[in-house]
Design a protein around this motif. Structure first.
Motif: not given
Length: 159
Positions: A132-137
């Motif tokens: 998963h990428i951009w977990g901060n979003g």
């Protein structure tokens, strides 16, 4: 301003990142819901779940699973899709008839990877995401695959 999310090789120094092995057993085909825009993938691919706000808004979903294809690996077998510039230097391909989200690409770079939506493949089960990428979003109520790492940013940005 939305992050530039996909289209980049993994940076193994980022938390949770690892070098991805390309997936390819055969030519993959896909297209939009109405069939107006069809494509064929002929080069090895990798896949990731993107959780960024830009991808969520463009797709209407809680995440988008992207299949990243090297330059020259995607051929439109019918007419190319329409494009929308969603953020500086980023264009997203879509069908203006049925609304299917089809692709993501850096607008000012010709010889660059292109991402296509895994869900638009005829056989999406053949391409499993690595992470998963951009977990901060991530939306807090959106479920994630617990077996996959979650990067705070993208493969090139740490968020």
């Amino acid at each position: 301003e939305f992050p530039v999310c996909c289209n980049r090789a993994p940076d193994a120094s980022l938390p949770g990142a690892s070098e991805k092995e390309p997936i390819m057993t055969e030519t993959l085909e896909g297209g939009c819901l109405c069939g107006r825009h069809r494509y064929e993938i002929t080069k090895p691919v990798t896949a990731t779940h993107c959780l960024c706000e830009s991808c969520r808004r463009a797709s209407g979903g809680t995440l988008v699973t992207w299949v990243t294809v090297p330059p020259g690996g995607v051929q439109w077998t019918t007419e190319p899709p329409a494009f929308y510039v969603s953020s500086p230097k980023v264009k997203r391909g879509f069908c203006p008839d049925c609304g299917t989200s089809l692709s993501f690409q850096h607008e000012d770079e010709e010889d660059v990877d292109i991402d296509v939506t895994a869900a638009s493949l005829d056989t999406p089960e053949k391409v499993a995401p690595y992470d998963h990428i951009w977990g901060n979003g991530r939306l807090v109520w959106s479920p994630l695959d617990p077996s996959l790492p979650v990067l705070p940013g993208s493969h090139r940005h740490d968020g």
